[in-house]
Design an enzyme around this catalytic site. Structure first.
Site, PDB file in Angstrom:
ATOM      1  N   HIS A  98      22.809 -45.765  27.498  1.00  0.00           N
ATOM      2  CA  HIS A  98      24.166 -45.452  27.940  1.00  0.00           C
ATOM      3  C   HIS A  98      25.210 -46.123  27.050  1.00  0.00           C
ATOM      4  O   HIS A  98      26.257 -45.543  26.773  1.00  0.00           O
ATOM      5  CB  HIS A  98      24.372 -45.890  29.394  1.00  0.00           C
ATOM      6  CG  HIS A  98      23.813 -44.925  30.395  1.00  0.00           C
ATOM      7  ND1 HIS A  98      23.697 -45.234  31.740  1.00  0.00           N
ATOM      8  CD2 HIS A  98      23.338 -43.661  30.256  1.00  0.00           C
ATOM      9  CE1 HIS A  98      23.174 -44.196  32.378  1.00  0.00           C
ATOM     10  NE2 HIS A  98      22.937 -43.238  31.506  1.00  0.00           N
ATOM     11  N   ASN A 119      15.339 -46.371  34.970  1.00  0.00           N
ATOM     12  CA  ASN A 119      16.376 -46.616  33.970  1.00  0.00           C
ATOM     13  C   ASN A 119      15.821 -47.197  32.670  1.00  0.00           C
ATOM     14  O   ASN A 119      16.595 -47.596  31.803  1.00  0.00           O
ATOM     15  CB  ASN A 119      17.449 -47.555  34.543  1.00  0.00           C
ATOM     16  CG  ASN A 119      18.207 -46.900  35.667  1.00  0.00           C
ATOM     17  OD1 ASN A 119      18.509 -45.714  35.616  1.00  0.00           O
ATOM     18  ND2 ASN A 119      18.501 -47.669  36.708  1.00  0.00           N
ATOM     19  N   HIS A 149      17.652 -46.741  29.510  1.00  0.00           N
ATOM     20  CA  HIS A 149      18.964 -46.197  29.841  1.00  0.00           C
ATOM     21  C   HIS A 149      20.104 -47.198  29.684  1.00  0.00           C
ATOM     22  O   HIS A 149      21.245 -46.790  29.499  1.00  0.00           O
ATOM     23  CB  HIS A 149      18.966 -45.631  31.266  1.00  0.00           C
ATOM     24  CG  HIS A 149      18.293 -44.296  31.349  1.00  0.00           C
ATOM     25  ND1 HIS A 149      16.964 -44.105  31.046  1.00  0.00           N
ATOM     26  CD2 HIS A 149      18.771 -43.055  31.677  1.00  0.00           C
ATOM     27  CE1 HIS A 149      16.647 -42.821  31.204  1.00  0.00           C
ATOM     28  NE2 HIS A 149      17.716 -42.168  31.585  1.00  0.00           N
ATOM     29  N   GLU A 202      17.725 -46.579  45.438  1.00  0.00           N
ATOM     30  CA  GLU A 202      17.737 -47.548  44.344  1.00  0.00           C
ATOM     31  C   GLU A 202      18.148 -48.933  44.787  1.00  0.00           C
ATOM     32  O   GLU A 202      19.055 -49.550  44.237  1.00  0.00           O
ATOM     33  CB  GLU A 202      18.639 -47.059  43.187  1.00  0.00           C
ATOM     34  CG  GLU A 202      18.392 -47.864  41.916  1.00  0.00           C
ATOM     35  CD  GLU A 202      19.000 -47.222  40.679  1.00  0.00           C
ATOM     36  OE1 GLU A 202      19.160 -46.005  40.639  1.00  0.00           O
ATOM     37  OE2 GLU A 202      19.292 -47.982  39.736  1.00  0.00           O
ATOM     38  N   LYS A 215       8.083 -39.375  39.106  1.00  0.00           N
ATOM     39  CA  LYS A 215       9.404 -39.747  39.605  1.00  0.00           C
ATOM     40  C   LYS A 215       9.432 -39.679  41.134  1.00  0.00           C
ATOM     41  O   LYS A 215      10.002 -40.548  41.792  1.00  0.00           O
ATOM     42  CB  LYS A 215      10.493 -38.841  39.012  1.00  0.00           C
ATOM     43  CG  LYS A 215      11.886 -39.252  39.481  1.00  0.00           C
ATOM     44  CD  LYS A 215      12.992 -38.701  38.621  1.00  0.00           C
ATOM     45  CE  LYS A 215      14.350 -39.206  39.125  1.00  0.00           C
ATOM     46  NZ  LYS A 215      15.467 -38.706  38.334  1.00  0.00           N
ATOM     47  N   HIS A 271      21.772 -37.228  25.417  1.00  0.00           N
ATOM     48  CA  HIS A 271      21.245 -38.232  26.341  1.00  0.00           C
ATOM     49  C   HIS A 271      19.789 -38.610  26.042  1.00  0.00           C
ATOM     50  O   HIS A 271      19.454 -39.792  25.947  1.00  0.00           O
ATOM     51  CB  HIS A 271      21.402 -37.723  27.782  1.00  0.00           C
ATOM     52  CG  HIS A 271      20.826 -38.656  28.804  1.00  0.00           C
ATOM     53  ND1 HIS A 271      21.376 -39.902  29.050  1.00  0.00           N
ATOM     54  CD2 HIS A 271      19.747 -38.552  29.625  1.00  0.00           C
ATOM     55  CE1 HIS A 271      20.664 -40.513  29.982  1.00  0.00           C
ATOM     56  NE2 HIS A 271      19.680 -39.711  30.355  1.00  0.00           N
ATOM     57  N   ARG A 331      13.315 -48.210  42.163  1.00  0.00           N
ATOM     58  CA  ARG A 331      13.831 -47.012  41.500  1.00  0.00           C
ATOM     59  C   ARG A 331      14.516 -47.329  40.184  1.00  0.00           C
ATOM     60  O   ARG A 331      14.603 -46.490  39.294  1.00  0.00           O
ATOM     61  CB  ARG A 331      14.786 -46.259  42.446  1.00  0.00           C
ATOM     62  CG  ARG A 331      15.292 -44.967  41.850  1.00  0.00           C
ATOM     63  CD  ARG A 331      15.945 -44.055  42.856  1.00  0.00           C
ATOM     64  NE  ARG A 331      16.458 -42.885  42.163  1.00  0.00           N
ATOM     65  CZ  ARG A 331      16.844 -41.763  42.747  1.00  0.00           C
ATOM     66  NH1 ARG A 331      16.806 -41.664  44.049  1.00  0.00           N
ATOM     67  NH2 ARG A 331      17.285 -40.750  42.038  1.00  0.00           N
ATOM     68  N   ARG A 367      31.201 -32.052  53.899  1.00  0.00           N
ATOM     69  CA  ARG A 367      30.387 -33.273  54.002  1.00  0.00           C
ATOM     70  C   ARG A 367      28.894 -33.027  53.814  1.00  0.00           C
ATOM     71  O   ARG A 367      28.064 -33.722  54.383  1.00  0.00           O
ATOM     72  CB  ARG A 367      30.649 -33.998  55.322  1.00  0.00           C
ATOM     73  CG  ARG A 367      32.096 -34.436  55.490  1.00  0.00           C
ATOM     74  CD  ARG A 367      32.276 -35.473  56.575  1.00  0.00           C
ATOM     75  NE  ARG A 367      33.691 -35.758  56.776  1.00  0.00           N
ATOM     76  CZ  ARG A 367      34.439 -35.127  57.677  1.00  0.00           C
ATOM     77  NH1 ARG A 367      33.903 -34.230  58.466  1.00  0.00           N
ATOM     78  NH2 ARG A 367      35.717 -35.438  57.785  1.00  0.00           N
TER      79      ARG A 367
END
Lengths: 377, 377
Positions: free
Chosen positions: B260, B253, B256, B245, B235, B275, B249, B130
């Site tokens: 994507h 993106n 992106h 986010e 960042k 990418h 945040r 964990r």
């Protein structure tokens, strides 16, 4: 019990974890209102219900009707019953099912089942889109008093139990105490071991009440709701002080270090031993080992064993049917337990009933001697 | 560059996230001191080094020597290079490797590699027991300026990229800027797209500096360290204000959502598109779409495209070799992107260079028209 009595016999335990706080609602018959409760906490959310084949047969229709009545759209993901579902394979299956249903972060994963379903669905909800909403509807006593509080989720590894998972708190827990009437007596007893554990950790008065009231708890009704609520409150108090188990939370592992080793030794074969039974034997071992180390009285160890035996739980390694590995092997299972820190053995030991503490640097040689003295003849 | 100059050209960005705060150390040649740095932050920890076959060939010996010199015991887990390693199969392999090495929570997983290794090893370290300690040694420009800040980890699903993972912050990031000399020019350019992104989000002066300084950054030396440090700081500033986010945040993106979709459309085939190239095209699309919506000037969109094209990055869908799906299909890839909220399309749009914002409820019909207008002839 009629609806009115049910409403009067309902209680809420608040788990206070800042912005991750949530309610555990406890009472008989409350599954029928689960959709409305969920919609109040997560308005507009769609749901993926994760359950197992056995629980689905008993309770899925009731939940589906409750969700429909509240206008909560839902898909169902069913896994096989039993500990073997806490695997990478079934984790991937549940994760894929949630994604295939196109659920987003603001939607919700509902776990309808016992500890296995809760751990698996909770883990899946904690990693889909890096964390979705999660609601627990525990259907076993064990899950209602243990897995539903504290946010531990996970699966098993060939290297040991619960070694892979995340901390992920639910948004709501609905613990319908009447669902427990569908449990076998053996399953109910196994869950009861975790109830007794809370008394043994730090509430001697609660343990005394259990000694007097256990038959009422098994029968159902107000004593059962009270036992669940006091257990959840007890765990919540500890988790609130130490959410990520950097200290005190380890007390909740009372009986679990010995217990996990016995579960490993029996290959998680539920015919031989289920988790609560392992914890029962483990708690008695922890008390007897503490007495052997002159930390607690032999009387207290005997009192713990007498109560657990009275409710019908196993209390000795010799109560386990079939062959067991030798003591060196058992010790190696204990040493791989994840509560090991830098090679030293950490146990939860006790100064007496309700006076448990975290013992670090317990000599492995003492544990080995104790195991050998208790070898089944 | 000699050792002395290297020391003088070293800088640290602090990521302030309360008890999860950590340092990003940036400079040429600092991999050679990685063992000592790690031992100062995590005294006594043993390590599992996760890397890929390509990176291992360049840098693993240097790291192993550094760990040996600092007395840090370690095992190595190697995965194949490339995006396909961000799978359940390789996650299980890495998790099993960490558990087989008997590492405990206080030990550490080191990611030595690019974004793929960082995402995979970070996810594994976030779920073993964990959550274990995690240290990143990013070896690509993309990983140094993007993946190493902010704690996002994860793997891909057949339903989309990065849909499965956790937030798990590292304890330390060691960004050796000299390692980037082993990148191909194409890999370096792809990482540079993310550097430019920080200027385009909210720092027009940084974008202006990049337009003047990009050749020095590509050549190495102080300008490269400065570009990496300013990107990480940029960042970090955003992540500190919105770690998980829930809002701002999402600005990260930029480029992106379109990007994507293009990666999905090309089946993550790195021969066709990597990418950073997808982000380059996506950022130009975001600026041109913003201009089309009368949110920003056409001049700014042209300036962005001119700079990215000057450094050698693709900027148009037509720059992608081979067949692409039709616009309706591209739109469906955009709609499955995890930044979708309750079915509405969310994009990062802009009012001009350094003035990006989160646009919710962008009409799908406008996006479709824009995609059709830009169909490669």
């Amino acid at each position: 019990m009629n609806e009115q009595a049910a409403a009067g016999n309902q209680t809420t335990v608040k788990v206070g974890l800042g912005e991750r706080s949530y309610d555990i609602v406890i009472g008989p018959g409350i599954l029928r209102d689960a959709g409305n409760r969920l919609a109040r906490v997560l308005p507009g959310a769609r749901a993926a219900v994760v359950t197992d084949e056995t629980v689905a047969g008993f309770h899925l229709d009731t939940l589906k009707t409750a969700l429909d009545n509240a206008g909560v759209g839902h898909e169902v993901i069913t896994v096989p019953p039993g500990e073997k579902s806490k695997s990478f394979e079934h984790l991937q299956e549940v994760v894929d099912g949630i994604l295939a249903a196109r659920l987003e972060r603001a939607d919700v994963v509902i776990a309808l089942g016992g500890g296995v379903v809760g751990d698996l669905a909770g883990f899946a909800s904690g990693i889909v889109r890096r964390g979705m909403n999660f609601v627990q509807i525990p259907t076993s006593l064990l899950a209602q008093v243990d897995s539903s509080v504290g946010g531990k989720t996970g699966i098993n590894s060939t290297h040991g139990k619960n070694l892979i998972g995340v901390f992920h708190q639910p948004k709501l827990v609905i613990a319908d105490s009447a669902l427990l009437d569908t449990l076998t007596p053996r399953e109910f007893r196994a869950g009861y071991a975790e109830v007794a554990k809370y008394g043994l950790i730090n509430q001697p008065d609660f343990f005394g009440w259990l000694e007097k009231s256990w038959e009422d708890i098994f029968a159902g009704g107000p004593a059962r709701v009270e036992a669940i609520a006091r257990s959840c409150q007890s765990k919540a108090d500890i988790v609130e002080r130490d959410e990520r188990e950097s200290g005190e939370r380890a007390l909740l592992n009372l009986g679990h270090t010995f217990g996990h080793a016995l579960e490993t030794a029996t290959g998680y074969d539920s015919k031989r031993l289920v988790h609560g039974e392992a914890v029962s034997i483990g708690m008695v071992m922890a008390h007897r080992f503490s007495a052997r180390m002159n930390l607690a009285s032999v009387d207290d160890a005997q009192r713990v064993e007498a109560h657990l035996r009275e409710v019908g739980l196993p209390t000795r390694v010799s109560d386990i049917r079939g062959e067991l590995p030798d003591e060196e092997t058992l010790l190696s299972y204990i040493a791989q337990d994840k509560k090991v820190s830098r090679g030293a053995l950490t146990f939860i030991l006790t100064n007496g009933i309700g006076r448990s503490f975290i013992a670090r640097d317990v000599p492995a040689s003492e544990v080995l001697s104790f195991l050998r003295e208790n070898r089944p003849q």
